[in-house]
Design an enzyme around this catalytic site. Structure first.
Site, PDB file in Angstrom:
ATOM      1  N   SER A 193       3.015  12.749  -2.757  1.00 56.37           N
ATOM      2  CA  SER A 193       3.606  10.809  -2.922  1.00 56.37           C
ATOM      3  C   SER A 193       4.656  10.689  -3.587  1.00 56.37           C
ATOM      4  O   SER A 193       4.901  11.675  -4.580  1.00 56.37           O
ATOM      5  CB  SER A 193       2.319   9.746  -3.101  1.00 56.37           C
ATOM      6  OG  SER A 193       1.232  10.039  -2.420  1.00 56.37           O
ATOM      7  N   GLU A 242      -1.336  16.681  -0.972  1.00 57.62           N
ATOM      8  CA  GLU A 242       0.124  15.934   0.336  1.00 57.62           C
ATOM      9  C   GLU A 242       0.184  15.430  -1.494  1.00 57.62           C
ATOM     10  O   GLU A 242       0.121  15.108  -2.027  1.00 57.62           O
ATOM     11  CB  GLU A 242      -1.051  14.474   0.686  1.00 57.62           C
ATOM     12  CG  GLU A 242      -0.047  13.203   0.511  1.00 57.62           C
ATOM     13  CD  GLU A 242      -1.092  12.100   1.362  1.00 57.62           C
ATOM     14  OE1 GLU A 242       0.031  11.684   1.639  1.00 57.62           O
ATOM     15  OE2 GLU A 242      -2.297  12.239   1.420  1.00 57.62           O
ATOM     16  N   SER A 259       0.650  -1.679  -0.222  1.00 57.47           N
ATOM     17  CA  SER A 259      -0.315   0.162   0.040  1.00 57.47           C
ATOM     18  C   SER A 259       1.132   1.354  -0.197  1.00 57.47           C
ATOM     19  O   SER A 259       2.062   1.590  -0.061  1.00 57.47           O
ATOM     20  CB  SER A 259      -0.545   0.159   0.780  1.00 57.47           C
ATOM     21  OG  SER A 259      -0.137   0.339   2.573  1.00 57.47           O
ATOM     22  N   LYS A 260       0.208   2.322  -0.208  1.00 54.29           N
ATOM     23  CA  LYS A 260       1.252   3.870  -0.289  1.00 54.29           C
ATOM     24  C   LYS A 260       1.333   3.889   1.117  1.00 54.29           C
ATOM     25  O   LYS A 260       2.744   4.307   1.075  1.00 54.29           O
ATOM     26  CB  LYS A 260      -0.041   4.744  -0.440  1.00 54.29           C
ATOM     27  CG  LYS A 260       0.064   6.494  -0.358  1.00 54.29           C
ATOM     28  CD  LYS A 260      -0.517   6.827  -0.962  1.00 54.29           C
ATOM     29  CE  LYS A 260      -0.297   8.288  -0.824  1.00 54.29           C
ATOM     30  NZ  LYS A 260      -0.688   9.107   0.525  1.00 54.29           N
ATOM     31  N   ARG A 261       0.463   2.943   2.110  1.00 50.98           N
ATOM     32  CA  ARG A 261       1.248   3.848   3.830  1.00 50.98           C
ATOM     33  C   ARG A 261       3.078   2.657   3.432  1.00 50.98           C
ATOM     34  O   ARG A 261       3.873   3.088   4.423  1.00 50.98           O
ATOM     35  CB  ARG A 261       0.630   3.233   4.512  1.00 50.98           C
ATOM     36  CG  ARG A 261       0.087   4.173   4.634  1.00 50.98           C
ATOM     37  CD  ARG A 261      -1.153   4.553   6.319  1.00 50.98           C
ATOM     38  NE  ARG A 261      -1.998   4.040   5.577  1.00 50.98           N
ATOM     39  CZ  ARG A 261      -3.314   2.953   5.496  1.00 50.98           C
ATOM     40  NH1 ARG A 261      -2.339   1.703   6.676  1.00 50.98           N
ATOM     41  NH2 ARG A 261      -4.040   2.184   4.556  1.00 50.98           N
TER      42      ARG A 261
END
Ligand code: GLU
Length: 510
Positions: free
Chosen positions: A289, A287, A264-266
């Site tokens: 990324s 935000e 995941s992105k996290r």
């Protein structure tokens, strides 16, 4: 006659493209190229509530950066266009009507509130509600209501959806090129919405109609779509398109580096590696990324990394160019189980691909860092330093820290190194270095003989101590390439200046 290979990458523009999606695009591309087929970019934007501005342009830019090219698509057109589903909207209604006419679909009038109430009612009985062959009779639809009531509702413009009518208790088999036959019983499947009264199809209807009308031969997509595949197979049957139904291949998930669960992105934020190809600024939250490109990954490294996440050539070969991948790729070697992302390995790949770039190219990557540090150095000198130092870096961004001493004299000296290396008598030895540089021809061999052989060895001095002190004087720390190569590169005058400064600054110790 064998069918022409036509594959599509069909992302929904709901945000930045995850690297799992990039891998899907890559596998489609490799397969198309290998088979002399066509690669199509179709944008699946039927769910307008999830539309994110900028996402489509991001997808196109990312794939272009990686060298994943298309023969037809939303950005280049082609004979099967348009390639954006919202631009194809008028063509879907006839297909929904065909299914309704043939009894493969029905109108459903249930309001959001009614569906919610039903779900709650089931929950209170510890059951899960699903709109399917066992429950559709309890709902308001063209199967449960009298025909004249259905007519009346449609004529009055009541909102509706069209749902697929799964036959009861039927085994549906999806033949998957990676997994073999996957069979599911229709009783487990819900009557998915295919079309809404606003004229918009859902993903399922649009996807099948488009794959059929665009003459797609192979559907290569993520494993998350496997549960939808029985519906898709049934839709081909319902439309009478079974003969030209594409073959399916569902790709394994990309897993977190430490094991289970989808990447995941996290995970990327937590472990310090990107899960997106390019930087993405979320238009709503602002935000950021981070992306592979901005982190300093080379596109050919990213392609190689992704190709091997879920596929292997069946040999030990790890470095594979796009052309080699096109030659060697095969669906049979795609694994069934998820592929674990390995951050260290990703860095290694980037390192390897950086070594293949010319010194000139590395110098170009280094330029912004030199500018940021207000360094003006002759181009040839920068190229030479980059050539010497590239083997020490994984990313271009590491260049300045790795080789700043080629451009700037140290302003301080590592105290631990002073303590360890700069022993009594060192100012005398360093003065000798200056003397040798001033008297001996400025030539690697000559200096080697005068300093290392005659002076250090000849006087039985501690080689490590003298040479590391020299290094400390020139670099500020005890790191860097071969010491005399370093001296030859920065030059006689600069070396002497630095050694003198170290003598003056550190001075003699007890
Ligand atoms: N639009 C779907 C997605 O976003 C495509 C799935 C498919 O390839 O059928 O992944």
């Amino acid at each position: 006659m064998t069918r022409k290979v036509r594959v599509r990458f069909a992302p929904s523009p709901t945000g930045p493209l995850h690297i799992g999606g990039v891998r899907t695009a890559l596998y489609n591309y490799l397969f198309a190229r290998q088979n002399g087929g066509d690669m199509i970019l179709r944008i699946e934007d039927t769910d307008q509530t999830r539309f994110v501005p900028g996402a489509e342009a991001y997808i196109i830019e990312a794939l272009d950066w990686l060298g994943i090219k298309f023969d037809e698509g939303v950005h280049i057109g082609g004979p099967y266009g348009p390639y954006r589903q919202s631009d194809r909207k008028p063509m879907y209604r006839q297909y929904a009507e065909q299914l309704l006419r043939d009894g493969w679909a029905y109108y459903a009038f249930d309001t959001a509130e009614a569906l919610d109430a039903k779900r709650k009612e089931y929950e209170s009985q510890k059951r899960t509600f699903q709109y399917d062959c066992t429950t559709r009779g309890e709902m308001e639809n063209s199967l449960s209501l009298p025909a004249d009531e259905v007519e009346r509702r449609l004529a009055s413009g009541a909102p509706y959806v069209v749902r697929f009518r799964f036959p009861a208790d039927t085994e549906i088999t999806v033949h998957d090129l990676i997994r073999g036959d996957v069979t599911m019983n229709s009783n487990l499947l819900d009557d998915k919405v295919l079309f809404k009264s606003d004229g918009m199809p859902t993903y399922h209807l649009a996807n099948i109609v488009d794959d059929h009308t665009m003459e797609i031969s192979h559907v290569i997509r993520g494993e998350e779509w496997l549960p939808s595949a029985p519906l898709h197979v049934m839709l081909y049957k319902a439309f009478g398109w079974e003969d030209t139904m594409p073959q399916f291949a569902h790709l394994p998930l990309l897993l977190k580096p430490e094991g289970n669960g989808k990447l995941s992105k996290r995970d990327g934020d937590r472990l310090g590696f990107p899960v997106f190809p390019l930087d993405w600024h979320d238009p709503k939250s602002g935000e950021l990324s981070s992306g592979y490109r901005e982190k300093g990954y080379l596109p050919e490294a990213v392609v190689n990394i992704l190709a091997l996440l879920g596929w292997n050539p069946g040999t030990e070969q790890e470095i594979l160019s796009m052309d080699e991948l096109i030659k060697q790729f095969n669906i049979e070697h795609i694994s069934k189980s998820g592929a674990k992302f390995n951050v260290e390995k990703a860095k290694w790949f980037n390192h390897e691909y950086l070594q293949m770039r010319s010194d000139e190219e590395i110098a170009k990557m280094f330029e912004p860092q030199l500018q940021a540090h207000h360094v003006q150095a002759p181009h040839d000198y920068v190229v030479k330093v980059c050539g010497m130092m590239k083997e020490r870096i994984n990313f271009p961004s590491e260049l300045w820290d790795t080789c700043c001493y080629f451009f700037e004299a140290p302003t301080d000296y590592d105290p631990a190194a002073i303590k360890k290396r700069w022993k009594a008598g060192m100012t005398t030895h360093m003065a000798k270095v200056i003397e040798i540089l001033n008297t001996v021809p400025f030539d690697y061999e000559a200096i080697h003989k005068a300093l290392l052989d005659d002076y250090i060895v000849g006087n039985q001095l501690n080689m490590g101590q003298v040479m590391n002190s020299l290094r400390l004087a020139v670099v500020g720390k005890t790191v860097g390439p071969d010491m005399l190569t370093l001296v030859m590169t920065i030059g006689k005058e600069e070396t002497i200046r630095r050694v003198q400064r170290a003598i003056d600054t550190i001075g003699e110790v007890e």
